[in-house]
Design a protein around this motif. Structure first.
Motif, short mmCIF file in Angstrom:
data_model
loop_
_atom_site.label_atom_id
_atom_site.label_comp_id
_atom_site.label_asym_id
_atom_site.label_seq_id
_atom_site.Cartn_x
_atom_site.Cartn_y
_atom_site.Cartn_z
N THR A 156 0.83 -1.20 0.00
CA THR A 156 0.00 0.00 0.00
C THR A 156 0.86 1.25 0.00
N GLU A 157 0.31 2.31 -0.53
CA GLU A 157 0.87 3.63 -0.33
C GLU A 157 0.29 4.23 0.95
N LEU A 158 0.66 5.45 1.22
CA LEU A 158 0.05 6.22 2.29
C LEU A 158 -1.37 6.56 1.85
N ILE A 159 -2.37 6.00 2.53
CA ILE A 159 -3.76 6.16 2.10
C ILE A 159 -4.59 6.76 3.23
N PRO A 160 -5.68 7.44 2.89
CA PRO A 160 -6.47 8.12 3.92
C PRO A 160 -7.05 7.19 4.96
N GLU A 161 -7.32 5.94 4.59
CA GLU A 161 -7.94 4.99 5.53
C GLU A 161 -7.05 4.69 6.74
N MET A 162 -5.76 4.99 6.63
CA MET A 162 -4.87 4.76 7.78
C MET A 162 -5.26 5.60 8.99
N ARG A 163 -5.95 6.70 8.76
CA ARG A 163 -6.33 7.58 9.88
C ARG A 163 -7.38 6.93 10.77
N ARG A 164 -8.00 5.84 10.30
CA ARG A 164 -9.06 5.21 11.09
C ARG A 164 -8.59 3.95 11.80
N LEU A 165 -7.29 3.69 11.80
CA LEU A 165 -6.79 2.43 12.34
C LEU A 165 -6.51 2.46 13.84
N LYS A 166 -6.21 3.61 14.39
CA LYS A 166 -5.80 3.68 15.80
C LYS A 166 -6.90 3.18 16.72
N PRO A 167 -6.51 2.60 17.88
CA PRO A 167 -5.15 2.41 18.36
C PRO A 167 -4.48 1.18 17.75
N VAL A 168 -3.16 1.25 17.52
CA VAL A 168 -2.38 0.14 16.99
C VAL A 168 -1.18 -0.06 17.92
N ASP A 169 -0.96 -1.29 18.33
CA ASP A 169 0.18 -1.60 19.20
C ASP A 169 1.43 -1.94 18.40
N ILE A 170 1.26 -2.74 17.34
CA ILE A 170 2.38 -3.22 16.53
C ILE A 170 1.98 -3.05 15.07
N ALA A 171 2.90 -2.50 14.26
CA ALA A 171 2.58 -2.29 12.85
C ALA A 171 3.73 -2.74 11.96
N PHE A 172 3.36 -3.23 10.78
CA PHE A 172 4.30 -3.54 9.71
C PHE A 172 3.94 -2.65 8.52
N LEU A 173 4.88 -1.81 8.10
CA LEU A 173 4.65 -0.91 6.97
C LEU A 173 5.69 -1.18 5.88
N PRO A 174 5.25 -1.23 4.60
CA PRO A 174 6.19 -1.50 3.51
C PRO A 174 6.91 -0.23 3.06
N GLN A 175 8.14 -0.42 2.59
CA GLN A 175 8.91 0.72 2.10
C GLN A 175 9.68 0.28 0.86
N MET A 176 9.04 0.35 -0.29
CA MET A 176 9.69 -0.05 -1.54
C MET A 176 9.05 0.68 -2.72
N LEU A 177 9.82 1.49 -3.38
CA LEU A 177 9.34 2.16 -4.59
C LEU A 177 9.65 1.29 -5.81
N PRO A 178 8.77 1.32 -6.84
CA PRO A 178 7.59 2.17 -6.97
C PRO A 178 6.30 1.52 -6.44
N TYR A 179 6.42 0.38 -5.77
CA TYR A 179 5.21 -0.40 -5.49
C TYR A 179 4.47 0.05 -4.25
N THR A 180 5.18 0.58 -3.26
CA THR A 180 4.52 0.95 -2.01
C THR A 180 4.90 2.38 -1.62
N MET A 181 5.63 2.56 -0.51
CA MET A 181 5.89 3.90 0.01
C MET A 181 7.37 4.27 -0.06
N SER A 182 7.60 5.55 -0.25
CA SER A 182 8.94 6.10 -0.07
C SER A 182 9.23 6.20 1.43
#
Length: 221
Positions: A156-182
């Motif tokens: 995923t990229e940085l998307i607006p739906e992330m604002r509705r996820l809290k609270p989060v204790d543990i997260a895995f976020l991808p970091q790979m261009l061009p497929y996900t996030m810078s």
């Protein structure tokens, strides 16, 4: 071939082990939950059998029948978005399949909550008008295990739906261009989600020290 990116981290009874690329293993009590097993990063025959396998989408580095078969038993529960669930059946998997589209949820084993959340590209495209990950095709997963909320973002990229996820204790976020996030988008996503513990995953390289400096209130694993 290395089995794990690094050893498992323990959060009480919950053990969290990044395996490599988009693959993650979560162990809690008698449950072993594996996300997106991928043969290129590990020999999955060395892992214990999975009680559940979560698939985020059907790209080859996330949907790998060989890796799934290495850890699946007849009673293993497979969780997948609709398109990936269709591929599981077409490829001959006979295990129970729980199909979850974005926004749907299930209670696994009577005590583990699994919510499918959006994972998609806004800006980055395979070709004009064709994003690498179209909205609605893939899932991220928000799991509730032993009172902890674990967010596994998928591709995923940085998307607006992330604002509705809290609270989060543990997260895995991808970091790979061009497929996900810078890296900059990854840091912004972390600031929005505000997990206590944060794992970079699905990356080619990552500067953890820079991430720690940018996110002093979050423990970067």
């Amino acid at each position: 071939m290395s089995m794990l990116q690094h050893s498992a981290d323990c959060y009480g009874e919950l053990r969290v082990a990044p395996i490599g690329h988009g693959s993650v293993c979560l162990s809690w009590q008698e449950e072993t939950i594996v996300v997106d097993p991928y043969s290129a990063v590990a020999d999955f025959s060395l892992l214990p059998p999975a009680t559940a396998i979560l698939l985020t989408h059907d790209h080859y580095d996330h949907y790998d029948p060989q890796a799934i078969r290495a850890i699946a038993r007849p009673e293993t529960t497979l969780v997948a978005p609709p398109k990936t669930a269709e591929r599981l059946r077409a490829d001959g998997f006979t295990q129970p399949v729980v199909t979850l589209a974005n926004g749907q949820s299930a209670l696994y084993a009577g005590r583990i909550g699994i919510e499918a959340v959006p994972a998609y590209n806004i800006l980055r495209e395979r070709s004009a008008g064709v994003p690498f990950h179209p909205i609605g095709e893939g899932n991220g997963y928000l799991l509730t295990i032993g009172g902890r909320r674990i967010y596994i973002a998928g591709d995923t990229e940085l998307i607006p739906e992330m604002r509705r996820l809290k609270p989060v204790d543990i997260a895995f976020l991808p970091q790979m261009l061009p497929y996900t996030m810078s890296e900059e988008e990854w840091i912004e996503a972390a600031k929005i989600i505000e997990p206590q513990y944060l794992y970079p995953y699905h990356f080619e390289s990552v500067d953890r020290e820079r991430l720690r400096k940018a996110l002093p209130g979050i423990i970067i694993r």
